[in-house]
Design a protein around this motif. Structure first.
Motif, PDB file in Angstrom:
ATOM      1  N   UNK A  42       0.824  -1.206   0.000  1.00  0.00           N
ATOM      2  CA  UNK A  42       0.000   0.000   0.000  1.00  0.00           C
ATOM      3  C   UNK A  42       0.860   1.259   0.000  1.00  0.00           C
ATOM      4  N   UNK A  43       1.988   1.230   0.723  1.00  0.00           N
ATOM      5  CA  UNK A  43       2.875   2.400   0.752  1.00  0.00           C
ATOM      6  C   UNK A  43       3.369   2.770  -0.636  1.00  0.00           C
ATOM      7  N   UNK A  44       3.676   1.770  -1.447  1.00  0.00           N
ATOM      8  CA  UNK A  44       4.253   2.001  -2.769  1.00  0.00           C
ATOM      9  C   UNK A  44       3.232   1.911  -3.896  1.00  0.00           C
ATOM     10  N   UNK A  45       1.971   1.840  -3.554  1.00  0.00           N
ATOM     11  CA  UNK A  45       0.932   1.573  -4.545  1.00  0.00           C
ATOM     12  C   UNK A  45       0.909   2.576  -5.693  1.00  0.00           C
ATOM     13  N   UNK A  46       1.108   3.837  -5.398  1.00  0.00           N
ATOM     14  CA  UNK A  46       1.031   4.855  -6.447  1.00  0.00           C
ATOM     15  C   UNK A  46       2.074   4.643  -7.533  1.00  0.00           C
ATOM     16  N   UNK A  47       3.221   4.120  -7.172  1.00  0.00           N
ATOM     17  CA  UNK A  47       4.287   3.955  -8.170  1.00  0.00           C
ATOM     18  C   UNK A  47       4.419   2.536  -8.679  1.00  0.00           C
ATOM     19  N   UNK A  48       3.807   1.581  -7.988  1.00  0.00           N
ATOM     20  CA  UNK A  48       4.049   0.183  -8.367  1.00  0.00           C
ATOM     21  C   UNK A  48       2.822  -0.592  -8.807  1.00  0.00           C
ATOM     22  N   UNK A  49       1.648   0.022  -8.797  1.00  0.00           N
ATOM     23  CA  UNK A  49       0.429  -0.749  -9.054  1.00  0.00           C
ATOM     24  C   UNK A  49       0.523  -1.574 -10.335  1.00  0.00           C
ATOM     25  N   UNK A  50       0.931  -0.948 -11.434  1.00  0.00           N
ATOM     26  CA  UNK A  50       0.987  -1.668 -12.703  1.00  0.00           C
ATOM     27  C   UNK A  50       2.072  -2.727 -12.735  1.00  0.00           C
ATOM     28  N   UNK A  51       3.038  -2.636 -11.822  1.00  0.00           N
ATOM     29  CA  UNK A  51       4.121  -3.616 -11.771  1.00  0.00           C
ATOM     30  C   UNK A  51       3.811  -4.805 -10.866  1.00  0.00           C
ATOM     31  N   UNK A  52       2.753  -4.691 -10.084  1.00  0.00           N
ATOM     32  CA  UNK A  52       2.385  -5.800  -9.195  1.00  0.00           C
ATOM     33  C   UNK A  52       1.834  -6.963 -10.014  1.00  0.00           C
ATOM     34  N   UNK A  53       2.012  -8.185  -9.513  1.00  0.00           N
ATOM     35  CA  UNK A  53       1.390  -9.327 -10.205  1.00  0.00           C
ATOM     36  C   UNK A  53      -0.118  -9.120 -10.291  1.00  0.00           C
ATOM     37  N   UNK A  54      -0.712  -9.613 -11.358  1.00  0.00           N
ATOM     38  CA  UNK A  54      -2.147  -9.432 -11.594  1.00  0.00           C
ATOM     39  C   UNK A  54      -2.985  -9.902 -10.408  1.00  0.00           C
ATOM     40  N   UNK A  55      -2.602 -10.991  -9.779  1.00  0.00           N
ATOM     41  CA  UNK A  55      -3.390 -11.490  -8.651  1.00  0.00           C
ATOM     42  C   UNK A  55      -3.365 -10.521  -7.481  1.00  0.00           C
ATOM     43  N   UNK A  56      -2.222  -9.859  -7.245  1.00  0.00           N
ATOM     44  CA  UNK A  56      -2.121  -8.885  -6.156  1.00  0.00           C
ATOM     45  C   UNK A  56      -2.916  -7.629  -6.513  1.00  0.00           C
ATOM     46  N   UNK A  57      -2.793  -7.158  -7.758  1.00  0.00           N
ATOM     47  CA  UNK A  57      -3.565  -5.982  -8.188  1.00  0.00           C
ATOM     48  C   UNK A  57      -5.057  -6.243  -8.011  1.00  0.00           C
ATOM     49  N   UNK A  58      -5.491  -7.408  -8.448  1.00  0.00           N
ATOM     50  CA  UNK A  58      -6.909  -7.748  -8.352  1.00  0.00           C
ATOM     51  C   UNK A  58      -7.348  -7.823  -6.897  1.00  0.00           C
ATOM     52  N   UNK A  59      -6.560  -8.492  -6.066  1.00  0.00           N
ATOM     53  CA  UNK A  59      -6.914  -8.621  -4.648  1.00  0.00           C
ATOM     54  C   UNK A  59      -6.990  -7.257  -3.973  1.00  0.00           C
ATOM     55  N   UNK A  60      -5.998  -6.407  -4.206  1.00  0.00           N
ATOM     56  CA  UNK A  60      -5.998  -5.078  -3.580  1.00  0.00           C
ATOM     57  C   UNK A  60      -7.208  -4.274  -4.047  1.00  0.00           C
ATOM     58  N   UNK A  61      -7.448  -4.255  -5.342  1.00  0.00           N
ATOM     59  CA  UNK A  61      -8.562  -3.476  -5.889  1.00  0.00           C
ATOM     60  C   UNK A  61      -9.904  -3.972  -5.353  1.00  0.00           C
ATOM     61  N   UNK A  62     -10.112  -5.270  -5.385  1.00  0.00           N
ATOM     62  CA  UNK A  62     -11.386  -5.818  -4.919  1.00  0.00           C
ATOM     63  C   UNK A  62     -11.596  -5.592  -3.431  1.00  0.00           C
ATOM     64  N   UNK A  63     -10.551  -5.788  -2.660  1.00  0.00           N
ATOM     65  CA  UNK A  63     -10.692  -5.637  -1.214  1.00  0.00           C
ATOM     66  C   UNK A  63     -10.884  -4.184  -0.809  1.00  0.00           C
TER      67      UNK A  63
END
Length: 147
Positions: free
Chosen positions: A111-132
Motif C-alpha cells: 500500500x505504501x508504494x501503490x502509487x508507483x508500483x500498481x501496474x508492476x504488481x502481479x495481476x493477482x495482487x492488483x486484483x486482490x488489492x482493488x477488490x478488497x
C-alpha cells in the motif's frame, strides 16, 4: 466526467449500446423503468415535469450520478481508481496504512508504494488489492449514516 453531461443521451447509450436494461438502472436508482424510458424520450435534456411522469429532482440526481459513473468507468485507469480508494480510506476516514493493510490482507509496503508500483504488481495482487479496497469502501458507504 468533467465535460457537460447529456444524461439522457448517455443513458440511452448505456441501455441501447452497452445493453444495461432500464430495469437494472431502475433497481439501482429507485426509479421505475417507465420513468427512465420517458426521461430518455421526452425533451433534448431528458427532463419532464414529475407530475407528467418525469423524474423528480431527487431521481434526476441519482440517475445523473449513476450515468456519469457508468459512462466514465472505462476511462479511469485502474491504478488511479485504486489510488483514489486508498486516499479516501486513509485521508478521509483516517485508516492507518498498517491497519488497512492488515484488514485487507496485504503487506503494508504494497500500500505504501501503490502509487508507483500498481501496474508492476502481479495481476493477482492488483486484483486482490482493488477488490478488497472496493469492498471496504462499499462497507463504509453502507455503514455510514445517510444524510
Amino acid at each position: 466526467m468533467t465535460e457537460k453531461q447529456d444524461v439522457a443521451h448517455e443513458l440511452r447509450h448505456i441501455v441501447e449500446v452497452d445493453g444495461v436494461p432500464y430495469d437494472t438502472i431502475g433497481a439501482i436508482t429507485g426509479t421505475t423503468p417507465e420513468k427512465l424510458r420517458s426521461y430518455v424520450e421526452t425533451s433534448p435534456n431528458g427532463f419532464a415535469d414529475p407530475a407528467d411522469g418525469g423524474l423528480s429532482p431527487d431521481e434526476g440526481a441519482r440517475v445523473s450520478v449513476l450515468v456519469a459513473h457508468l459512462s466514465a468507468v472505462k476511462e479511469i485507469p485502474d491504478a488511479e481508481r485504486v489510488e483514489g480508494m486508498l486516499a479516501v480510506l486513509t485521508q478521509t476516514f483516517g485508516f492507518p496504512v498498517d491497519a488497512l493493510a492488515s484488514v485487507i490482507g496485504v503487506e503494508a509496503a504494497v500500500l505504501d508504494d501503490l502509487a508507483t508500483t500498481f501496474d508492476d504488481l502481479p495481476a493477482t495482487v492488483r486484483t486482490a488489492v482493488a477488490l478488497r479496497l472496493s469492498f471496504l469502501v462499499n462497507a463504509i458507504n453502507l455503514a455510514s449514516p445517510t444524510s
